[in-house]
Write a protein that holds these residues in place. Structure first.
Motif, mmCIF file in Angstrom:
data_model
loop_
_atom_site.group_PDB
_atom_site.id
_atom_site.type_symbol
_atom_site.label_atom_id
_atom_site.label_comp_id
_atom_site.label_asym_id
_atom_site.label_seq_id
_atom_site.Cartn_x
_atom_site.Cartn_y
_atom_site.Cartn_z
ATOM 1 N N ASP A 1 0.961 4.130 -2.877
ATOM 2 C CA ASP A 1 0.755 5.546 -2.558
ATOM 3 C C ASP A 1 1.904 6.395 -3.092
ATOM 4 O O ASP A 1 1.692 7.483 -3.645
ATOM 5 C CB ASP A 1 0.635 5.742 -1.043
ATOM 6 C CG ASP A 1 -0.709 5.288 -0.508
ATOM 7 O OD1 ASP A 1 -1.662 5.167 -1.313
ATOM 8 O OD2 ASP A 1 -0.812 5.038 0.710
ATOM 9 N N LEU A 2 3.126 5.907 -2.904
ATOM 10 C CA LEU A 2 4.286 6.639 -3.405
ATOM 11 C C LEU A 2 4.248 6.726 -4.925
ATOM 12 O O LEU A 2 4.529 7.782 -5.511
ATOM 13 C CB LEU A 2 5.566 5.941 -2.946
ATOM 14 C CG LEU A 2 6.889 6.557 -3.420
ATOM 15 C CD1 LEU A 2 6.992 8.018 -3.009
ATOM 16 C CD2 LEU A 2 8.073 5.755 -2.864
ATOM 17 N N ASP B 1 -4.162 -2.466 -7.678
ATOM 18 C CA ASP B 1 -4.651 -1.278 -8.385
ATOM 19 C C ASP B 1 -4.346 -1.414 -9.878
ATOM 20 O O ASP B 1 -3.608 -0.614 -10.469
ATOM 21 C CB ASP B 1 -3.992 -0.016 -7.821
ATOM 22 C CG ASP B 1 -4.190 0.126 -6.319
ATOM 23 O OD1 ASP B 1 -5.300 -0.169 -5.854
ATOM 24 O OD2 ASP B 1 -3.235 0.508 -5.617
ATOM 25 N N ARG C 1 1.638 6.701 -6.761
ATOM 26 C CA ARG C 1 0.550 7.626 -7.118
ATOM 27 C C ARG C 1 1.007 9.080 -6.970
ATOM 28 O O ARG C 1 0.701 9.937 -7.808
ATOM 29 C CB ARG C 1 -0.640 7.337 -6.209
ATOM 30 C CG ARG C 1 -1.971 7.798 -6.721
ATOM 31 C CD ARG C 1 -3.101 7.223 -5.875
ATOM 32 N NE ARG C 1 -3.274 5.794 -6.096
ATOM 33 C CZ ARG C 1 -3.046 4.854 -5.171
ATOM 34 N NH1 ARG C 1 -2.644 5.188 -3.952
ATOM 35 N NH2 ARG C 1 -3.225 3.581 -5.459
ATOM 36 N N ASN C 2 1.780 9.345 -5.915
ATOM 37 C CA ASN C 2 2.215 10.716 -5.640
ATOM 38 C C ASN C 2 3.355 11.181 -6.542
ATOM 39 O O ASN C 2 3.647 12.380 -6.590
ATOM 40 C CB ASN C 2 2.646 10.835 -4.179
ATOM 41 C CG ASN C 2 1.478 10.658 -3.219
ATOM 42 O OD1 ASN C 2 0.335 10.938 -3.567
ATOM 43 N ND2 ASN C 2 1.760 10.163 -2.020
ATOM 44 N N ALA D 1 0.831 -1.201 0.000
ATOM 45 C CA ALA D 1 0.000 0.000 0.000
ATOM 46 C C ALA D 1 0.867 1.253 0.000
ATOM 47 O O ALA D 1 0.575 2.236 -0.691
ATOM 48 C CB ALA D 1 -0.933 -0.009 1.208
ATOM 49 N N GLU D 2 1.948 1.204 0.767
ATOM 50 C CA GLU D 2 2.865 2.340 0.832
ATOM 51 C C GLU D 2 3.529 2.575 -0.526
ATOM 52 O O GLU D 2 3.682 3.723 -0.978
ATOM 53 C CB GLU D 2 3.923 2.063 1.902
ATOM 54 C CG GLU D 2 4.796 3.242 2.254
ATOM 55 C CD GLU D 2 5.800 2.888 3.347
ATOM 56 O OE1 GLU D 2 6.942 3.376 3.266
ATOM 57 O OE2 GLU D 2 5.444 2.121 4.268
ATOM 58 N N ASN E 1 -0.479 -4.103 -5.493
ATOM 59 C CA ASN E 1 -1.455 -3.625 -4.514
ATOM 60 C C ASN E 1 -2.889 -3.807 -4.997
ATOM 61 O O ASN E 1 -3.836 -3.381 -4.345
ATOM 62 C CB ASN E 1 -1.197 -2.141 -4.202
ATOM 63 C CG ASN E 1 -1.881 -1.692 -2.930
ATOM 64 O OD1 ASN E 1 -1.758 -2.333 -1.881
ATOM 65 N ND2 ASN E 1 -2.617 -0.595 -3.003
ATOM 66 N N GLU F 1 -4.873 1.514 -12.451
ATOM 67 C CA GLU F 1 -3.849 2.564 -12.469
ATOM 68 C C GLU F 1 -2.599 2.098 -13.213
ATOM 69 O O GLU F 1 -1.974 2.879 -13.946
ATOM 70 C CB GLU F 1 -3.514 2.983 -11.041
ATOM 71 C CG GLU F 1 -4.656 3.719 -10.365
ATOM 72 C CD GLU F 1 -4.344 4.097 -8.933
ATOM 73 O OE1 GLU F 1 -3.847 5.211 -8.713
ATOM 74 O OE2 GLU F 1 -4.591 3.273 -8.032
#
Length: 639
Positions: free
Chosen positions: A145-146, A173, A148-149, A141-142, A171, A176
């Protein structure tokens, strides 16, 4: 950096500079020669601060040799000194992060990678390392998120897109990841790794057509390899046209094996695809090699056993399945397959003993009464193993559009599970079969329907499908006393009251099955065949409501050849009891040839099946037959 720190790094001039370089190399030599280099590392920092560009010697003469020798701890210690003296250099931090990762010191690895990216925030390579280390550390998940950012960084450097797509897919996703893949220029794919990952991302997002187009572009650009061929072949299987399955997928798997002849996944895919294409003899070798390399793979061994069966190596097929039974003695799926194989190999006593075990294994899980079994089933509806693609397709075929999806799906799951419960009860609780028979509705209608058809002394072909409470049909005809035979995958060794009514496809050849069917018709029996089911892995398919479904013309040809009536039959639920749809299928017209009749018959069969699928969700069943090859719609057109 403050002035004091800068002054501490200023190298001496002239002879002093040369002396400092010599001193640094002496210290490096001492550390290299030490039994415990980490203990002597304290002398390195002051010598390094005095030597101009001393980092070069430390990297070349100290860090690199330690890494080549696999001595990571002193290499890590040396890099720590380098970073203390040269805190703004990213290469040392990146290498240190890599070594921490190789020694599974994940928190330290991630901290160093983050620090490196903080120095050069626009460097895609550094952000890729940050993401990869989090994926490797199990921080999915981390990592996502990274990713994505920092998505803009990946888009600016497609050569590093692999890390972003991998993080998203790990993850879950996939949309994406597929978004990144779809944005890649197919004519400018940077390398095979990115191309392969992009094709896989599109495939996992249900965009098989787009995956194939991107994979083809990668091959044209020269980005070939076993991994790319593997995922591209799977994309063709997912799209699923006959040419995809029998030509394109096979070509990609074959090409992949040229590059990686011992790739177990490719060997299995190639062997299975050959098997499903009806090329049985060719399928044996790759599946045998896969088992040789990875004997623990159960599904591959099952495929190998099927290949042996369809090349008439019955004894060897039985041996392979018994290997699975011995490894997983309480797994009913393997037991059932092995029973049929043992019977076909003539090993009747072993088959009977295993059948007894098989019944006992399943019987233990059943409660004493059928009502209790139904109650328990109701509590486990959410556990029904129904692929989402089947539910989505069935939902699109429904007739009642006023029902909400959650209610509809729960009722569909009930129909799926109750039919499998009926099967278990009939086989494992034969002495209490009458409890299940309470579900049967009024039977007189069926008796009146068949009476005039059987009056001529000839049989009747009954065409059904894997829908509704299939196993209730056996109970109904048994109660009515109508002489019947059912094509079924149950092995001939089955020791139940209705086993004499079965024509087993599990332990007989297709020719034997066909002869048994003709004998049944000529003897005046009602012959029941699930037209949408076939034990043969290469069974023919046709298109029905946008899906590729198994369809056998055997029933229509049999009715035409023997001149007997044929009937569409589908069991359904009505007010909590089993009712039956019975409708006549087309008879041959005078002078009509077999092919013309078969086409009319098929059209009528599917029209009636379509009507059934539009009825109550309990009547779907959602396993086997028409459901076997259902796939989600290709989402390639979606952005």
């Amino acid at each position: 950096m403050d002035d004091t720190a800068i002054e501490s790094r200023l190298p001496p001039a002239g002879a002093d500079a040369q002396s400092a370089a010599v001193r640094l190399r002496e210290i490096i030599g001492q550390i290299r020669a030490a039994a415990h280099p980490e203990r002597d590392m304290a002398a390195l920092e002051p010598a390094l601060r005095q030597a101009e560009d001393g980092w070069r010697d430390v990297r070349r003469l100290l860090v690199s040799p330690f890494i080549r020798e696999g001595r990571f701890e002193p290499a890590i210690a040396a890099l720590g000194v380098l970073i203390a003296v040269y805190p703004s250099r990213v290469e040392e931090r990146r290498l240190l992060a890599s070594l921490y990762g190789r020694t599974q010191q994940w928190s330290k690895a991630i901290a160093e990678a983050d620090a490196a990216a903080g120095i050069e925030p626009g460097n895609a390579v550094l952000h890729a390392a940050r993401i990869q280390l989090r994926v490797q550390a199990g921080r999915g998940a981390e990592a996502a998120d990274l990713a994505r950012n920092t998505l803009a960084v990946a888009q600016s450097e497609p050569g590093e897109a692999y890390s972003w797509m991998t993080a998203f897919m790990r993850n879950g996703d996939v949309a994406e990841a597929a978004g990144i893949a779809a944005a890649l220029d197919p004519d400018k794919l940077p390398n095979e790794r990115v191309a392969t990952t992009a094709v896989r991302a599109l495939l996992e997002d249900g965009r098989s057509g787009a995956a194939i187009r991107l994979g083809d572009a990668a091959l044209r650009a020269g980005h070939d390899g076993a991994a790319l061929r593997s995922v591209l072949g799977r994309a063709h299987l997912r799209r699923g046209t006959e040419e995809d399955r029998k030509v394109h997928a096979l070509a990609h798997f074959d090409a992949g094996l040229q590059a990686a002849p011992d790739d177990v996944r490719l060997l299995t895919l190639y062997g299975e695809t050959l098997l499903r294409a009806g090329r049985y003899k060719e399928s044996v070798a790759p599946l045998a090699r896969a088992i040789e390399l990875a004997p623990e793979l159960e599904q591959t061994r099952v495929l190998y056993a099927r290949a042996l069966r369809y090349t008439l190596q019955y004894e060897a097929a039985a041996d392979q399945l018994m290997t699975l039974v011995e490894k997983s003695p309480d797994k009913p799926l393997w037991q059932r397959a092995a029973i049929g194989a043992l019977s076909q190999a003539g090993r009747k006593e072993e088959a009977e003993a295993l059948f007894t075990r098989y019944i006992a294994t399943r019987s233990v899980k059943l409660p004493d009464t059928f009502q209790e079994a139904l109650a328990r089933m109701e509590e486990r509806l959410d556990t029904a193993p129904i692929p989402q693609a089947r539910l989505d397709w069935a939902w699109s075929l429904r007739g009642d559009t006023s029902i909400d999806r959650a209610t509809w799906e729960r009722r569909a799951r009930w129909g799926h599970m109750v039919d499998h419960l009926l099967f278990d009860w009939l086989e494992c609780r034969e002495e209490r079969a009458e409890e299940a028979m309470q579900l049967l509705g009024e039977l007189d209608t069926g008796e009146r329907f068949f009476a005039p058809l059987l009056a001529a002394g000839r049989g009747v072909v009954v065409a059904t499908a894997h829908v509704g409470p299939m196993y209730a049909g056996l109970m109904a005809l048994e109660l009515l006393g109508i002489p019947s035979r059912w094509l079924a995958t149950a092995p001939s060794i089955a020791q139940t009251s209705y086993s004499a009514a079965l024509i087993s496809t599990a332990d007989q050849t297709e020719a034997q099955v066909a002869k048994a069917c003709m004998r049944a018709i000529n003897s005046g029996y009602v012959l029941c065949l699930a037209v949408d089911g076939a034990a043969n892995p290469a069974a023919p398919r046709t298109t029905f409501e946008g899906q590729e479904v198994t369809y056998s013309a055997f029933a229509s040809h049999l009715a035409y050849r023997l001149g007997v009536p044929s009937v569409f039959y589908a069991p359904r639920w009505e007010n909590g009891h089993v009712a039956y749809t019975l409708e006549m299928l087309p008879a041959a017209n005078p002078g009509e040839d077999a092919q013309a009749h078969s086409q009319r018959w098929q059209k009528a069969y599917f029209e009636r099946l379509r009507e059934h699928l539009a009825s109550e969700p309990e009547n779907l069943r959602l396993s086997g037959g028409i459901w076997r090859h259902v796939t989600s719609a290709d989402r390639s057109a979606q952005q």
